[in-house]
Design an enzyme around this catalytic site. Structure first.
Site, PDB file in Angstrom:
ATOM      1  N   SER A 179       0.828  -1.191   0.104  1.00 14.85           N
ATOM      2  CA  SER A 179       0.067  -0.152  -0.051  1.00 14.85           C
ATOM      3  C   SER A 179       0.832   1.349   0.081  1.00 14.85           C
ATOM      4  CB  SER A 179      -1.123  -0.159   1.114  1.00 14.85           C
ATOM      5  OG  SER A 179      -0.139   0.007   2.511  1.00 14.85           O
ATOM      6  N   HIS A 180       2.027   1.179   0.247  1.00 11.27           N
ATOM      7  CA  HIS A 180       3.232   2.273   0.126  1.00 11.27           C
ATOM      8  C   HIS A 180       4.277   1.911  -0.752  1.00 11.27           C
ATOM      9  CE1 HIS A 180       0.630   2.787   3.923  1.00 11.27           C
ATOM     10  NE2 HIS A 180       0.884   4.101   3.863  1.00 11.27           N
TER      11      HIS A 180
ATOM     12  N   ARG B 243       2.042   3.996  -4.925  1.00 15.80           N
ATOM     13  CA  ARG B 243       1.941   5.227  -4.472  1.00 15.80           C
ATOM     14  C   ARG B 243       2.263   6.268  -5.734  1.00 15.80           C
ATOM     15  NH1 ARG B 243      -1.646   6.989  -0.494  1.00 15.80           N
ATOM     16  NH2 ARG B 243      -1.002   5.601   1.559  1.00 15.80           N
TER      17      ARG B 243
ATOM     18  N   ALA C 214       4.128   8.374   2.618  1.00 16.62           N
ATOM     19  CA  ALA C 214       4.848   7.189   2.564  1.00 16.62           C
ATOM     20  C   ALA C 214       4.518   6.202   3.742  1.00 16.62           C
ATOM     21  CB  ALA C 214       6.395   7.215   2.545  1.00 16.62           C
TER      22      ALA C 214
ATOM     23  N   THR D  19      -5.585   9.637   8.897  1.00 13.15           N
ATOM     24  CA  THR D  19      -5.340   8.137   9.349  1.00 13.15           C
ATOM     25  C   THR D  19      -4.573   8.194  10.653  1.00 13.15           C
ATOM     26  OG1 THR D  19      -3.857   8.227   7.627  1.00 13.15           O
ATOM     27  CG2 THR D  19      -6.017   7.306   7.020  1.00 13.15           C
TER      28      THR D  19
ATOM     29  N   ASP E 267       4.144   0.127  12.880  1.00 14.16           N
ATOM     30  CA  ASP E 267       3.450   1.074  11.977  1.00 14.16           C
ATOM     31  C   ASP E 267       2.138   0.780  11.579  1.00 14.16           C
ATOM     32  OD1 ASP E 267       3.002   3.275  10.100  1.00 14.16           O
ATOM     33  OD2 ASP E 267       4.485   2.374   8.499  1.00 14.16           O
TER      34      ASP E 267
ATOM     35  N   ALA F 107      -1.681   2.762  10.916  1.00 14.15           N
ATOM     36  CA  ALA F 107      -2.937   3.840  10.954  1.00 14.15           C
ATOM     37  C   ALA F 107      -3.599   3.716  12.214  1.00 14.15           C
ATOM     38  CB  ALA F 107      -3.799   3.786   9.745  1.00 14.15           C
TER      39      ALA F 107
ATOM     40  N   GLY G   6      -4.230   3.684   2.368  1.00  7.51           N
ATOM     41  CA  GLY G   6      -3.896   3.132   1.131  1.00  7.51           C
ATOM     42  C   GLY G   6      -4.416   1.684   0.937  1.00  7.51           C
ATOM     43  N   ASP G   7      -4.655   1.006   2.071  1.00  6.29           N
ATOM     44  CA  ASP G   7      -5.210  -0.416   1.812  1.00  6.29           C
ATOM     45  C   ASP G   7      -6.845  -0.046   1.376  1.00  6.29           C
ATOM     46  OD1 ASP G   7      -3.103  -2.027   2.581  1.00  6.29           O
ATOM     47  OD2 ASP G   7      -3.117  -1.429   4.662  1.00  6.29           O
TER      48      ASP G   7
ATOM     49  N   PRO H 170       6.670  -7.834  15.792  1.00  8.36           N
ATOM     50  CA  PRO H 170       6.509  -6.706  14.755  1.00  8.36           C
ATOM     51  C   PRO H 170       7.747  -6.286  13.978  1.00  8.36           C
ATOM     52  CG  PRO H 170       5.182  -6.359  16.640  1.00  8.36           C
ATOM     53  CD  PRO H 170       5.968  -7.500  17.038  1.00  8.36           C
TER      54      PRO H 170
END
Lengths: 340, 340
Positions: A50-51, A55, A125, A163, A181, A183, A190-191, A308
């Site tokens: 998504s980034h 983009r 980003a 977001t 990381d 939202a 982006g998703d 993570p």
């Protein structure tokens, strides 16, 4: 570069070069183009689709709209030992961070903790590429960015927050850094855009349509609807914190103040970013270094097969990236177009 | 003091006095007793019932078990300009914070940001009383505490993390500070205990029983079961951050290392606490002060009738507190008992 049916394998370096050419042809300075290209290609390589190259349309469209200055030179100053300011001068946040990075790291190491405040910046980003390098240098980093009014906090009746992503990175001795990381909305914008493009419906609880009714249609969320925060009132509170901290401390815009109506095609939120950096080498006894590796051992002992940031870390250096032929063709066309 | 059927109205000052007597009779120094009493009575007055007089049993039981030193004198030191350490010496975190507060505030104002690291401390109280006074002085504060192994992070198979609360306070010009404080578990342990005591079942999604199966019975969660983080993998990530930051930076215990088996009756997690303090008066242009009041106006304009911290702020100064006669009798008995 190798081509399979419908996809293209391109080396990371070649992808960076292609992206840098696109950014340069759309008004970015060579330095800015190189920073954005590394960020975008790195996200794609690490599976942050998504980034990643997804983009590029947004970058190009925003640059062409005149909304953002791809050649801006950030201005750095400081009024106290541990508080560093950058005015991004309507440029990209990554460029401001790059410019201020050395002095910021120096201030973290001198003082134990420092705050970087970036304003007048555009951030389209992922945030993990901003914080991960601090962990690679043995530092802890927390970052927050606000965006544009697309999320309805608990108790409100209309979109107000962005977001508002929150990111964290910490060094782990002998292991990949622990990095997250996300939202603070139920899903990253982006998703939602990816789901719309791919014709997928969303799980329940992600957002509402233009009349405030819950919907699973990403198009209805994107066109006049809104997202909701993750995790009910707790996630909503974190999103409020991001909004107040970032706009309040940087002097950048609140998400709901972002008004790109005079720049059709603009997609980059023009707000601010903060990073809190901590030098854990001051900690004692035992030290953060020992404790960090004990922590990961404890997670494994509790049955956690991953943590993570680990997945991204492991795949990011595979050297080549597979993208769709359609996307590769689009990037090649962008790169060949005359500078606007 | 006035008595209605089943309840007692007691002035805030009288309640503080009663609580201080209880703490003193159970081994606390006069200074510690006074700090704990103000915290506990203040939580009750502000409607934070899970951290008000309900907690007295836990304090008394822990003090009598020899698990915690109610007369401990914290030790403060610093190795860098913006990083202040306190060793609570097996005493209460609130006492360590009180002792270090002046130097910490001074370091925040000198540097723009500072970090307070408390280790060897016990925290059984709400976190909002720790951070709110910073906002009253015009500062921003973020605090995190780990607790004891009672929560299963996403991907793990057994309890590992604590309830790991996260708190934030920021000054709002002309208004009550924006303050939130929540367990990064789906529910605070105190609220699960309250539900168990009152015979209530919990909503789904709060925790699991000893065999790892979801349950709505608070007793099954408390006796061999576990909580789960709020907000899925995002809340779980925040809880991991709290755990790593607090134990890692302070040198205090990880939640899962808390072992009170040699002290039957002990209920106070013996870990650490961190507070990040920021002086927003350095921010510009416009300044945090202007932006904070604009933010609250925006929230109201979006239909939010309240914001985090406002309800507690409004009711905390009503001067008297209504508690059950049973609780009042219990407190009076505690206060009359011979010092252990």
């Amino acid at each position: 570069m190798s081509v399979r049916s419908g996809t293209v394998d391109v080396s990371l370096e070649a992808l960076k070069g292609l992206l840098a050419r696109i950014f340069e042809r759309n008004g970015c300075s060579s330095a800015t183009a190189s920073i954005l290209a590394a960020n975008c290609a790195g996200a794609e390589a690490a599976g942050s689709f998504s980034h990643g190259v997804f983009r590029v349309d947004g970058y190009v469209s925003s640059l062409r709209s005149g909304w953002i200055d791809g050649a801006a030179g950030p201005e750095i100053y400081s009024k106290s030992p541990a508080y560093v300011f950058v005015d991004a001068k309507n440029g990209f946040a990554q460029v401001a961070l790059h410019a201020a990075r050395d002095i910021f790291v120096q201030r973290i190491r001198e003082n134990g903790v420092a705050l970087l405040s970036i304003r007048g910046s555009h951030h389209l980003a992922a945030l993990w590429p901003d914080v991960t390098p601090f962990a690679q240098e043995g530092l802890i980093a927390i970052s927050m960015v606000n965006s544009f009014g697309c999320s309805i906090p608990v108790g409100a009746k209309k979109p107000l927050l962005g977001t508002n992503p929150f990111a964290f990175a910490a060094p782990i001795r002998g292991e990949a850094p622990l990095v997250f990381d996300f939202a603070t909305t139920s899903m990253a914008n982006g998703d939602v855009q990816l789901a719309a493009r791919e014709g997928r419906t969303l799980p329940p609880g992600i957002g509402v349509d233009s009349s405030g009714e819950p919907t699973t249609d990403p198009n209805k969320i994107l066109n006049g609807g809104a997202l909701v925060p993750f995790g009910g009132h707790k996630g909503s509170a974190i999103s409020l914190m991001v909004e107040l901290m970032v706009a309040g401390l940087t002097g950048g815009k609140f998400s709901s103040e972002v008004d790109w109506s005079a720049h059709p095609g603009a997609q980059t939120p023009h707000t601010g970013q903060i990073i809190i950096g901590i030098d854990p080498s001051f900690s004692e006894p035992g030290g953060f270094s020992d404790r960090s590796s004990q922590f990961i051992a404890m997670l494994r002992d509790a049955g956690m097969e991953s943590y993570p940031g680990l997945r991204r870390w492991r795949i990011q250096d595979k050297g080549s990236v597979t993208i769709s032929s359609a996307m590769f063709n689009r990037l090649t066309e962008y790169a060949a177009e005359v500078k606007c």
